[in-house]
Design a protein around this motif. Structure first.
Motif, PDB file in Angstrom:
ATOM      1  N   SER A  24      45.758  32.305  73.779  1.00  0.00           N
ATOM      2  CA  SER A  24      47.268  32.407  74.733  1.00  0.00           C
ATOM      3  C   SER A  24      47.905  33.597  74.162  1.00  0.00           C
ATOM      4  N   ASP A  25      47.623  34.093  72.964  1.00  0.00           N
ATOM      5  CA  ASP A  25      48.326  35.286  72.655  1.00  0.00           C
ATOM      6  C   ASP A  25      47.698  36.589  72.661  1.00  0.00           C
ATOM      7  N   ALA A  26      48.387  37.323  73.796  1.00  0.00           N
ATOM      8  CA  ALA A  26      47.550  38.354  74.315  1.00  0.00           C
ATOM      9  C   ALA A  26      47.264  39.464  73.297  1.00  0.00           C
ATOM     10  N   ALA A  27      48.254  39.699  72.355  1.00  0.00           N
ATOM     11  CA  ALA A  27      48.255  40.645  71.132  1.00  0.00           C
ATOM     12  C   ALA A  27      46.990  40.334  70.417  1.00  0.00           C
ATOM     13  N   ALA A  28      46.861  38.966  69.951  1.00  0.00           N
ATOM     14  CA  ALA A  28      45.636  38.551  69.130  1.00  0.00           C
ATOM     15  C   ALA A  28      44.481  38.768  69.970  1.00  0.00           C
ATOM     16  N   ALA A  85      45.356  28.950  81.711  1.00  0.00           N
ATOM     17  CA  ALA A  85      45.592  29.991  82.630  1.00  0.00           C
ATOM     18  C   ALA A  85      45.703  31.559  82.014  1.00  0.00           C
ATOM     19  N   ASP A  86      46.715  31.540  81.248  1.00  0.00           N
ATOM     20  CA  ASP A  86      47.107  32.971  80.636  1.00  0.00           C
ATOM     21  C   ASP A  86      45.987  33.357  79.595  1.00  0.00           C
ATOM     22  N   GLY A  87      45.397  32.427  79.008  1.00  0.00           N
ATOM     23  CA  GLY A  87      44.308  32.678  77.828  1.00  0.00           C
ATOM     24  C   GLY A  87      43.300  33.398  78.697  1.00  0.00           C
ATOM     25  N   PRO A  88      42.332  32.687  79.558  1.00  0.00           N
ATOM     26  CA  PRO A  88      41.438  33.309  80.057  1.00  0.00           C
ATOM     27  C   PRO A  88      41.585  34.817  81.110  1.00  0.00           C
TER      28      PRO A  88
END
Length: 292
Positions: free
Chosen positions: A34-38, A75-78
């Protein structure tokens, strides 16, 4: 082949990494999807050929009061993973759920059946599917149902534990589905990943994969108890009383019909439905060996 497994500490992720020790296993401590930068940082460093996403927020009832967390992970993670895969030319194998359907009617759900989730968990998983489709062509979404296995918390473990502590069990009998062994799901994901890694043609898209035969939670519980006694995990069988969904209210509504039609998975991918009773035997044998 270069495979990254997200959600490696979960039921399916654990089985994938156990079967493919060469895969790069990432639990939430190693990668919070869920952390886009990671996600970008890890994918840039690893540059995998295939990403298997078994990470999910699966607390169905808790999701009703914790929608933000469920949406970030489901939702965000995928979407973030799909976006990173697109940038690196990688393929994404993603696990979804029968909960994207409302459970109405009496026929199995096809991959192209209209989705209509009953609760937050199903809705956020559907949003995750949609995000993947928007970001990445090279994806395969595998909807599974009623997952169980020797690792983690699941219905089989709950039934065996409860049967050792109570004089009887009361289990819902008006919800039906196809229990699915986590090991079978892992085998299927690795088969698909292997084909992708060597360039063998596969048809991207959404598929269904669940165990057979169809069973109710009540009938599933009875089988679990009977076989747990046979394996010496329980000393005796206890009554399993059928009840209705109305008699067992939960914060999140459950689909009455969770049966997934897996015919497309067989005709297009050549992958047949597994017999969940075989997976149940394997699970109980593992637990028995752990007691020795």
């Amino acid at each position: 082949m270069s495979i990254v497994v997200c959600g490696a500490a979960g039921q399916v992720g654990f089985e994938v990494t156990r079967r493919a020790p060469g895969a790069i296993a990432l639990g939430r401590q190693e990668l919070d999807i869920s952390d886009a930068a990671a996600v970008d940082r890890v994918m840039d460093a690893l540059r995998p050929r295939v990403v298997i996403n078994a990470a999910a927020y699966t607390a169905v009832d808790k999701a009703e009061s914790d929608a933000d967390s469920a949406r970030r992970i489901n939702a965000d993670g995928p979407r973030y993973l799909a976006r990173a895969c697109a940038r690196h030319g990688a393929a994404l194998l993603h696990l979804s759920t029968d909960y994207v359907f409302n459970g109405d009617g009496g026929i199995p759900w096809m991959p192209d059946s209209a989705a209509a989730p009953l609760g937050v968990y199903g809705l956020t998983k559907l949003e995750g599917e949609q995000g993947i489709r928007e970001e990445l062509a090279q994806h395969m979404i595998l909807r599974v149902a009623w997952v169980f296995g020797p690792h983690g918390v699941n219905f089989v473990r709950t039934m065996v534990r409860a049967a050792g502590q109570r004089p009887e069990l009361r289990v819902v009998s008006d919800q039906i589905g196809g229990p699915t062994y986590a090991g079978d799901i892992a085998d299927t994901l690795l088969l698909l990943a292997g084909d992708i890694a060597v360039g063998r043609a596969r048809q991207w898209g959404t598929y269904h994969y669940c165990g057979a035969p169809t069973v109710s939670w009540h009938a599933f519980a009875k089988t679990i108890i009977e076989r747990a006694v046979r394996h010496g995990l329980l000393t005796k069988e206890i009554p399993v009383i059928p009840i209705s969904t109305a008699e067992y209210p939960t914060p999140a509504r459950r689909p009455h019909n969770s049966v997934l039609d897996c015919s497309v998975t067989l005709s297009v991918l050549g992958i047949a439905q597994p017999d969940w009773r075989v997976g149940l035997e394997e699970t109980l044998k593992i637990w028995k060996s752990e007691q020795s």
